[in-house]
Design a protein around this motif. Structure first.
Motif, PDB file in Angstrom:
ATOM      1  N   ALA A 140       0.849  -1.197   0.000  1.00 36.66           N
ATOM      2  CA  ALA A 140       0.000   0.000   0.000  1.00 36.66           C
ATOM      3  C   ALA A 140       0.882   1.244   0.000  1.00 36.66           C
ATOM      4  N   THR A 141       0.254   2.399  -0.089  1.00 37.67           N
ATOM      5  CA  THR A 141       0.996   3.666  -0.063  1.00 37.67           C
ATOM      6  C   THR A 141       1.884   3.733   1.181  1.00 37.67           C
ATOM      7  N   GLY A 142       3.160   3.989   0.971  1.00 34.39           N
ATOM      8  CA  GLY A 142       4.093   4.064   2.091  1.00 34.39           C
ATOM      9  C   GLY A 142       4.545   2.720   2.618  1.00 34.39           C
ATOM     10  N   GLY A 143       4.113   1.621   1.980  1.00 37.09           N
ATOM     11  CA  GLY A 143       4.464   0.279   2.445  1.00 37.09           C
ATOM     12  C   GLY A 143       5.929  -0.049   2.220  1.00 37.09           C
ATOM     13  N   SER A 144       6.418  -1.009   2.987  1.00 39.54           N
ATOM     14  CA  SER A 144       7.847  -1.338   2.967  1.00 39.54           C
ATOM     15  C   SER A 144       8.305  -1.959   1.646  1.00 39.54           C
ATOM     16  N   ALA A 145       7.367  -2.483   0.847  1.00 40.08           N
ATOM     17  CA  ALA A 145       7.756  -3.128  -0.410  1.00 40.08           C
ATOM     18  C   ALA A 145       7.749  -2.181  -1.604  1.00 40.08           C
ATOM     19  N   ILE A 146       7.221  -0.969  -1.442  1.00 42.59           N
ATOM     20  CA  ILE A 146       7.038  -0.075  -2.590  1.00 42.59           C
ATOM     21  C   ILE A 146       8.371   0.321  -3.237  1.00 42.59           C
ATOM     22  N   ALA A 147       9.339   0.769  -2.445  1.00 37.85           N
ATOM     23  CA  ALA A 147      10.630   1.203  -3.015  1.00 37.85           C
ATOM     24  C   ALA A 147      11.342   0.059  -3.743  1.00 37.85           C
ATOM     25  N   PRO A 148      11.472  -1.134  -3.118  1.00 37.45           N
ATOM     26  CA  PRO A 148      12.154  -2.208  -3.852  1.00 37.45           C
ATOM     27  C   PRO A 148      11.390  -2.693  -5.093  1.00 37.45           C
ATOM     28  N   ILE A 149      10.042  -2.656  -5.058  1.00 41.30           N
ATOM     29  CA  ILE A 149       9.268  -3.042  -6.248  1.00 41.30           C
ATOM     30  C   ILE A 149       9.493  -2.038  -7.366  1.00 41.30           C
ATOM     31  N   SER A 150       9.480  -0.756  -7.021  1.00 43.11           N
ATOM     32  CA  SER A 150       9.717   0.301  -8.012  1.00 43.11           C
ATOM     33  C   SER A 150      11.103   0.153  -8.631  1.00 43.11           C
ATOM     34  N   ALA A 151      12.098  -0.153  -7.806  1.00 43.31           N
ATOM     35  CA  ALA A 151      13.467  -0.321  -8.302  1.00 43.31           C
ATOM     36  C   ALA A 151      13.582  -1.537  -9.222  1.00 43.31           C
TER      37      ALA A 151
END
Length: 198
Positions: free
Chosen positions: A39-50
């Motif tokens: 979700a927004t601000g979730g711990s997986a967002i940055a690594p998924i985006s990368a």
């Protein structure tokens, strides 16, 4: 006691989890933890985006589930990559929630894990595995009625999960939820809960 709870889509697993919680179990919902991570601000967002590119993140800063679902259904390597990002984060959050429940005096922690059988590392961390089971036909009928999906869409989800016999082979305990009313399912779940010290 740590009990792993699993079952295919439409099996009634979430209903059983709710009944066990009413009996006094601390329920840790792996799906809810996974949704929070993406979700927004979730711990997986940055690594998924990368790993996958910013186009997989929606305008709110959450995982674009529709795009990602389309990608991982077609590309097994993409699915493995996504799982390699999400599973360790979810595993750590589940462990933290379990320790918190123990510290709070819970006699039984139920880990509601849809992909328990698919993930090899869970078995050694659990005292018991409880499978909620029903026929594929019943799964399809329930999900079509509940979610207004087409039968083929439900079948695709079923095909992406562990086969029914594989789940049953991994089970220490089974609740057969084929033709049970809600009251009957509650009674059976309470009987099962008694075996877990509830």
């Amino acid at each position: 006691m740590r009990v792993g709870l699993t079952g295919g889509i439409g099996s009634g697993k979430s209903t059983v989890a709710a009944f066990l919680e009413q009996c006094g179990a601390a329920v840790v919902d792996a799906d809810a933890i996974s949704r929070a991570a993406t979700a927004t601000g979730g711990s997986a967002i940055a690594p998924i985006s990368a790993a996958f590119g910013t186009h997989m993140i929606d305008a709110r800063g959450a995982l674009d589930r529709v795009k990602m679902r389309a990608k991982v259904f077609q590309d097994i390597e993409a699915r493995k990559l996504l799982e390699s990002i999400i599973h360790p984060l979810v595993g750590a959050a589940i462990e933290a929630a379990t320790q918190e429940a123990r510290a709070g005096g819970a006699r039984c922690v139920v880990l509601d894990i849809p992909l328990l059988v698919e993930s090899a590392h869970w078995r050694k961390r659990l005292d018991k595995v409880l499978v909620v089971d029903c026929s594929t036909e019943t799964q399809i009928r329930r999900v079509v009625q509940r979610n207004a999906l087409q039968a083929r869409e439900v079948q695709a989800v079923i095909d992406s999960q562990a086969p029914r016999l594989t789940r049953l082979a991994a089970a220490d305990c089974v609740i057969s939820n084929e033709d049970l009313s809600l009251l009957q399912l509650e009674a059976v779940t309470r009987q099962m809960g008694a075996h877990f010290g509830l």
